[in-house]
Write a protein that holds these residues in place. Structure first.
Motif, PDB file in Angstrom:
ATOM      1  N   ASP A 159       0.862  -1.184   0.000  1.00  0.00           N
ATOM      2  CA  ASP A 159       0.000   0.000   0.000  1.00  0.00           C
ATOM      3  C   ASP A 159       0.902   1.239   0.000  1.00  0.00           C
ATOM      4  N   THR A 160       0.829   2.001  -1.101  1.00  0.00           N
ATOM      5  CA  THR A 160       1.755   3.130  -1.265  1.00  0.00           C
ATOM      6  C   THR A 160       1.298   4.397  -0.522  1.00  0.00           C
ATOM      7  N   ASN A 161       0.170   4.330   0.172  1.00  0.00           N
ATOM      8  CA  ASN A 161      -0.230   5.441   1.043  1.00  0.00           C
ATOM      9  C   ASN A 161       0.237   5.121   2.452  1.00  0.00           C
ATOM     10  N   ILE A 162       1.256   5.831   2.886  1.00  0.00           N
ATOM     11  CA  ILE A 162       1.840   5.518   4.195  1.00  0.00           C
ATOM     12  C   ILE A 162       1.776   6.759   5.093  1.00  0.00           C
ATOM     13  N   ILE A 163       2.122   6.568   6.353  1.00  0.00           N
ATOM     14  CA  ILE A 163       2.161   7.690   7.296  1.00  0.00           C
ATOM     15  C   ILE A 163       3.559   7.751   7.893  1.00  0.00           C
ATOM     16  N   ASN A 214       6.294   9.983  10.620  1.00  0.00           N
ATOM     17  CA  ASN A 214       6.378  10.894  11.778  1.00  0.00           C
ATOM     18  C   ASN A 214       7.485  11.890  11.512  1.00  0.00           C
ATOM     19  N   GLU A 215       7.201  13.159  11.833  1.00  0.00           N
ATOM     20  CA  GLU A 215       8.258  14.167  11.697  1.00  0.00           C
ATOM     21  C   GLU A 215       8.040  15.219  12.774  1.00  0.00           C
ATOM     22  N   ASN A 216       9.035  15.479  13.542  1.00  0.00           N
ATOM     23  CA  ASN A 216       8.981  16.502  14.596  1.00  0.00           C
ATOM     24  C   ASN A 216       7.722  16.372  15.460  1.00  0.00           C
ATOM     25  N   GLY A 217       7.332  15.128  15.756  1.00  0.00           N
ATOM     26  CA  GLY A 217       6.177  14.906  16.629  1.00  0.00           C
ATOM     27  C   GLY A 217       4.829  15.023  15.937  1.00  0.00           C
ATOM     28  N   LEU A 218       4.823  15.213  14.624  1.00  0.00           N
ATOM     29  CA  LEU A 218       3.577  15.263  13.846  1.00  0.00           C
ATOM     30  C   LEU A 218       3.524  14.042  12.938  1.00  0.00           C
ATOM     31  N   LYS A 219       2.324  13.774  12.412  1.00  0.00           N
ATOM     32  CA  LYS A 219       2.177  12.662  11.458  1.00  0.00           C
ATOM     33  C   LYS A 219       1.765  13.216  10.102  1.00  0.00           C
ATOM     34  N   PHE A 220       2.305  12.630   9.048  1.00  0.00           N
ATOM     35  CA  PHE A 220       1.955  13.081   7.695  1.00  0.00           C
ATOM     36  C   PHE A 220       1.658  11.906   6.780  1.00  0.00           C
ATOM     37  N   HIS A 221       0.566  12.072   5.995  1.00  0.00           N
ATOM     38  CA  HIS A 221       0.295  11.104   4.931  1.00  0.00           C
ATOM     39  C   HIS A 221       1.296  11.330   3.810  1.00  0.00           C
ATOM     40  N   VAL A 222       1.865  10.250   3.294  1.00  0.00           N
ATOM     41  CA  VAL A 222       2.743  10.347   2.133  1.00  0.00           C
ATOM     42  C   VAL A 222       2.224   9.387   1.068  1.00  0.00           C
ATOM     43  N   ASP A 223       2.006   9.916  -0.122  1.00  0.00           N
ATOM     44  CA  ASP A 223       1.550   9.106  -1.245  1.00  0.00           C
ATOM     45  C   ASP A 223       2.764   8.831  -2.141  1.00  0.00           C
ATOM     46  N   ILE A 224       3.344   7.663  -1.923  1.00  0.00           N
ATOM     47  CA  ILE A 224       4.593   7.312  -2.617  1.00  0.00           C
ATOM     48  C   ILE A 224       4.377   7.211  -4.132  1.00  0.00           C
ATOM     49  N   GLU A 225       3.190   6.754  -4.535  1.00  0.00           N
ATOM     50  CA  GLU A 225       2.951   6.527  -5.960  1.00  0.00           C
ATOM     51  C   GLU A 225       2.628   7.816  -6.715  1.00  0.00           C
ATOM     52  N   ASN A 226       1.818   8.672  -6.097  1.00  0.00           N
ATOM     53  CA  ASN A 226       1.326   9.843  -6.849  1.00  0.00           C
ATOM     54  C   ASN A 226       1.719  11.191  -6.269  1.00  0.00           C
ATOM     55  N   GLY A 227       2.421  11.200  -5.146  1.00  0.00           N
ATOM     56  CA  GLY A 227       2.848  12.477  -4.568  1.00  0.00           C
ATOM     57  C   GLY A 227       3.891  13.145  -5.447  1.00  0.00           C
ATOM     58  N   GLN A 228       4.230  14.399  -5.141  1.00  0.00           N
ATOM     59  CA  GLN A 228       5.252  15.096  -5.934  1.00  0.00           C
ATOM     60  C   GLN A 228       6.643  14.515  -5.640  1.00  0.00           C
ATOM     61  N   LYS A 229       7.488  14.472  -6.668  1.00  0.00           N
ATOM     62  CA  LYS A 229       8.850  13.925  -6.570  1.00  0.00           C
ATOM     63  C   LYS A 229       8.811  12.512  -5.996  1.00  0.00           C
ATOM     64  N   THR A 230       9.415  12.279  -4.815  1.00  0.00           N
ATOM     65  CA  THR A 230       9.351  10.935  -4.234  1.00  0.00           C
ATOM     66  C   THR A 230       8.161  10.800  -3.277  1.00  0.00           C
ATOM     67  N   GLY A 231       7.347  11.847  -3.187  1.00  0.00           N
ATOM     68  CA  GLY A 231       6.157  11.799  -2.341  1.00  0.00           C
ATOM     69  C   GLY A 231       6.162  12.835  -1.227  1.00  0.00           C
ATOM     70  N   TYR A 232       7.338  13.229  -0.773  1.00  0.00           N
ATOM     71  CA  TYR A 232       7.421  14.129   0.388  1.00  0.00           C
ATOM     72  C   TYR A 232       8.746  14.876   0.351  1.00  0.00           C
ATOM     73  N   PHE A 233       8.730  16.152   0.796  1.00  0.00           N
ATOM     74  CA  PHE A 233       9.950  16.969   0.753  1.00  0.00           C
ATOM     75  C   PHE A 233      10.708  16.878   2.083  1.00  0.00           C
TER      76      PHE A 233
END
Ligand code: SAH
Length: 390
Positions: A175-179, A181-200
């Motif tokens: 499942d390419t929709n993953i979550i 953790n960064e700096n105590g927050l959570k972010f959805h990352v879409d590996i398949e369709n997000g920009q570049k590799t999915g997350y900056f």
């Protein structure tokens, strides 16, 4: 192995450690090489320079992988390099998410690998590195036993190397929709369709650099993508946050990120063209305590640098007009074609036109999991300024 000799009258860039050799820097040849093959490079007088991969279709004819004559380029070489890069990230504390391989800066030209907790996303942007993709995937399997590996080679630069664009699984499907953790927050990352590799990931440290200036503030984040700075602003005590992006998909994910972190009452997002609304809102006398700008590159080519500079000046000027006296501007530029000096000059010119004085709070660059090699200026690409707007 074919041998290529550098011309006599070329600069000392290659000798001083830069891995790129352009077609017009090469003279004599001994033997033949297929596109993507490993070749040896010598100076005009026959002293060994290095080994790398060649592509006659590319302006960057050879990219060096090693300066050691005895080093063999094989599967073990890639395992060793990736392992070294991982040790470096771990040492610096980039463990859960990091840019594991940053191309030239990790002595693996044209290879990008991002690690999002248990998942890895790869870009092979030159033919010579594409040929080693199986070896790279095998090394990643061995080092990380990841839950999944994905290829985001849907990148136009590959056509310059005569390669097609593609994306897909390099491991068993997942499942390419993953979550993450960064700096105590959570972010959805879409590996398949997000920009570049999915997350900056390059802004992961800069996102913390806004902590003090956003407290109790009305914050506007322009070019927000999935709302990463907005969510950080909420976490650091902003009163209200509005994030803008032209992409409906990005805005939808930003809203889901707000919900995921319980900040949906503070963070709102809109899909609009930033150039249109910033102009309008300045006229309507809308005001914010903090404006954050993280625009796209505006240019991909050296010929269009002026266009990028004009774009940066315009949005920064408009942002300054929206900022209450004593508020803060957070402004970034992500293209290596605009140098740090050029970027600061542009911001200064915008401040002059806006008749505002800037008091610098922080002047930063990309997170250090995207290392900068001092002898390859293009490895420093991100500029990030926090300034008070008096
Ligand atoms: N700050 C983000 C990354 C921003 S990338 C992060 O850290 O994750 C730049 C964003 O600008 C992209 O999401 C793109 O969709 C958006 N964009 C490009 N042109 C735009 C425009 N004219 N108006 C608004 N957003 C735009």
């Amino acid at each position: 192995m074919a041998k290529f000799f550098l011309r006599k009258k070329i600069g000392d860039r290659v000798i001083n450690g830069h891995p790129w050799i352009f077609g017009n820097e090469l003279g004599d040849t001994e033997g033949t090489a297929e596109p993507g093959d490993i070749v040896e490079v010598y100076s005009y007088n026959g002293s060994f320079v290095g080994k790398g991969y060649i592509n006659p279709a590319s302006q960057i004819r050879i990219r060096l992988l090693t300066r050691d004559k005895n080093e063999v380029i094989n599967e073990d070489f890639f395992f060793k390099k990736i392992n070294e890069a991982w040790e470096y990230r771990k040492k610096l504390g980039y463990i859960e998410n990091c840019r594991l391989i940053f191309g030239e800066a990790d002595q693996l030209p044209a290879l990008i690998i991002d690690k999002f907790n248990d998942y890895l996303v790869i870009q092979t942007l030159a033919l010579g590195i594409e040929k080693w993709k199986d070896a790279i995937v095998a090394a990643l399997q061995k080092i990380f036993t990841p839950k999944g590996i994905y290829e985001r080679n849907d990148v136009p630069v590959r056509t310059l190397e005569g390669m097609e664009q593609r994306k897909g699984f390099l491991s068993a499907p997942f499942d390419t929709n993953i979550i993450i953790n960064e700096n105590g927050l959570k972010f959805h990352v879409d590996i398949e369709n997000g920009q570049k590799t999915g997350y900056f990931l390059d802004q992961q440290d800069n996102r913390r650099a806004i902590a003090h200036v956003v407290k109790d503030a009305d914050v506007l984040e322009v070019f927000c993508y999935t709302g990463t700075f907005s969510l950080h602003a909420a976490q650091y005590g902003a009163k209200s946050v509005l994030g803008l992006d032209i992409s409906e998909n990005a805005v939808a994910t930003a809203r889901r990120n707000a919900e995921l972190n319980g900040y949906e009452n503070i963070c709102k997002f809109d899909a609009v063209n930033a150039f249109d609304v910033l102009k309008l809102w300045a006229k309507e006398n809308r005001r914010y305590d903090v404006v954050i700008l993280d625009p796209p590159a505006f240019t991909k080519s050296r010929e269009n640098i002026q266009k990028a500079v004009t774009g940066y000046k315009e949005i920064n000027l408009r942002a300054m007009k929206l900022i209450r006296p004593g508020g803060f501007l957070v402004t970034a530029s992500c293209t290596n074609l605009v140098s740090p000096e050029m970027f600061l000059d542009t911001i200064d010119a915008a401040a002059k036109d806006a008749k505002r004085i800037l008091r610098q709070v922080e002047w930063r660059t990309q997170a250090s999991d995207h290392p900068i090699l001092r002898n390859i200026p293009s490895t420093q690409y991100l500029k990030f300024l926090v300034a008070q707007v008096l």
